[in-house]
Write an enzyme that holds these catalytic residues in place. Sequence first.
Site, mmCIF file in Angstrom:
data_model
loop_
_atom_site.group_PDB
_atom_site.id
_atom_site.type_symbol
_atom_site.label_atom_id
_atom_site.label_comp_id
_atom_site.label_asym_id
_atom_site.label_seq_id
_atom_site.Cartn_x
_atom_site.Cartn_y
_atom_site.Cartn_z
ATOM 1 N N LYS A 188 0.825 -1.217 0.000
ATOM 2 C CA LYS A 188 0.000 0.000 0.000
ATOM 3 C C LYS A 188 0.862 1.272 0.000
ATOM 4 O O LYS A 188 2.021 1.238 0.405
ATOM 5 C CB LYS A 188 -0.946 -0.010 1.206
ATOM 6 C CG LYS A 188 -1.948 -1.150 1.177
ATOM 7 C CD LYS A 188 -2.819 -1.106 -0.057
ATOM 8 C CE LYS A 188 -3.938 -2.114 -0.088
ATOM 9 N NZ LYS A 188 -3.531 -3.519 -0.099
HETATM 10 C C1 LIG Z 1 -10.156 -3.126 -1.648
HETATM 11 C C2 LIG Z 1 -9.515 -3.841 -0.506
HETATM 12 N N1 LIG Z 1 -10.223 -4.030 0.620
HETATM 13 C C3 LIG Z 1 -9.692 -4.659 1.675
HETATM 14 C C4 LIG Z 1 -8.403 -5.134 1.660
HETATM 15 C C5 LIG Z 1 -7.893 -5.894 2.836
HETATM 16 O O1 LIG Z 1 -6.752 -5.382 3.418
HETATM 17 P P1 LIG Z 1 -5.718 -6.352 4.179
HETATM 18 O O2 LIG Z 1 -4.981 -7.121 3.157
HETATM 19 O O3 LIG Z 1 -4.850 -5.403 4.938
HETATM 20 O O4 LIG Z 1 -6.525 -7.210 5.106
HETATM 21 C C6 LIG Z 1 -7.629 -4.937 0.520
HETATM 22 C C7 LIG Z 1 -6.235 -5.419 0.494
HETATM 23 O O5 LIG Z 1 -5.455 -5.225 -0.360
HETATM 24 C C8 LIG Z 1 -8.194 -4.295 -0.600
HETATM 25 O O6 LIG Z 1 -7.505 -4.112 -1.732
#
Ligand SMILES: Cc1ncc(COP(=O)(O)O)c(C=O)c1O
Length: 377
Positions: A188
């Site tokens: 990110k």
């Molecule tokens: C659109 C979206 N929502 C939620 C998430 C979930 O985040 P995490 O991987 O930190 O749990 C991501 C992860 O890349 C994402 O791209």
Amino acid sequence: MEAFLAKFLPVCEPLLAGNELAYVTEAVSTGWISSAGKYVKAFEEAFAQYCGVKHGIAVSNGTVALHLALVALGVGKGDEVIIPDFTMMASALAVCYTGAMPVFVDADTETWNISPAAVAAKITPRTKVVMPVHIFGNPCDMAALESICADKNIILLEDAAEAHGASFGGKRAGGLSRIAGFSFFANKNVTTGEGGMVVTDDDDLAQACRYYKNLCFPLDAPRTYLHADIGFNYRMSNIHAAIGLAQTERADDLKQQRQAHGLLYRERLAEIQGVCLQQDQPGGENVFWMNGLAVTPEYGRSRDELVAYLKEQAIDTRLFFNGMHRQPALEKYGCDCRGAYPVSDMLADNGFYLPSGSGLSNDDIHRVCDVVAAFRR
Ligand SMILES: Cc1ncc(COP(=O)(O)O)c(C=O)c1O
């Protein structure tokens, strides 16, 4: 031989060039390695301020940030939550964890975000929340979504996992809805390795998030080890928050790097026939988390051929998400997976993203685009 010698370009690498090491070293050397250290609060305050909202509640990843936000809103069994079909699976899973039902809406052909025009048709008396996702850092048309939801008493919750610092109508992602969730996964624009945050201006929702994220220990009473509700351990460690604070200090620089890369990619890729690109949301500021493209028949080669060729040239890629209506897990859960999602299907079948990390050089981007251009038939 030449390809073998070429520098490998990963899809994304974190850029940890500020105070990350100093803050982590401080956390480790003082023994504050759990969630009780000073960096958690400092990171929450700094990131909330960056988003232009009052409260930040740091958690262990972006998936649980979304779950926690939904819990704080009281979403549960019997409710429906509208999400884009073209998103990462975590958006849907967070809804499933509450017992509510995810309902899918196709993407807009230009922005690749949830199509506001198509949202209205999916609203039922059970719709409690609409959860737009700022796909690849491109903010959604929040004004259109707001006007659809406002008169129906439907709550907007941004899945801002991919959109640190993006804005719409001059307001930053995270501050464009009642409550929002971010991810700080290593790819990110702002990262903690693993991590997430709920942000909100609403005092009561913030309190609810703090309560549920820590096993429902009472917030303002002595610990009796009696728990009145089912809570979760979604705490972020001080070590992760130390990285997050250092990243937030440089968030604008990181954003500008991603934007410069995004614009260069767009300029170069637009010259190539048969390449379909994501268009900026009018009124929004895109932060170009990932630079993707969809291959069209005019390119003369399939997406999979191009991805394989890029790999031979030491250039890493990732396929776009498969739409939610295609997910066996969601069908098993009981989601209505019928119906047509032509834009989401087109993106899933033809799309992939190119190296996009903040540490790329312009030469790296030119090299990638030269390869994409040269492989066209
Ligand atoms: C659109 C979206 N929502 C939620 C998430 C979930 O985040 P995490 O991987 O930190 O749990 C991501 C992860 O890349 C994402 O791209």
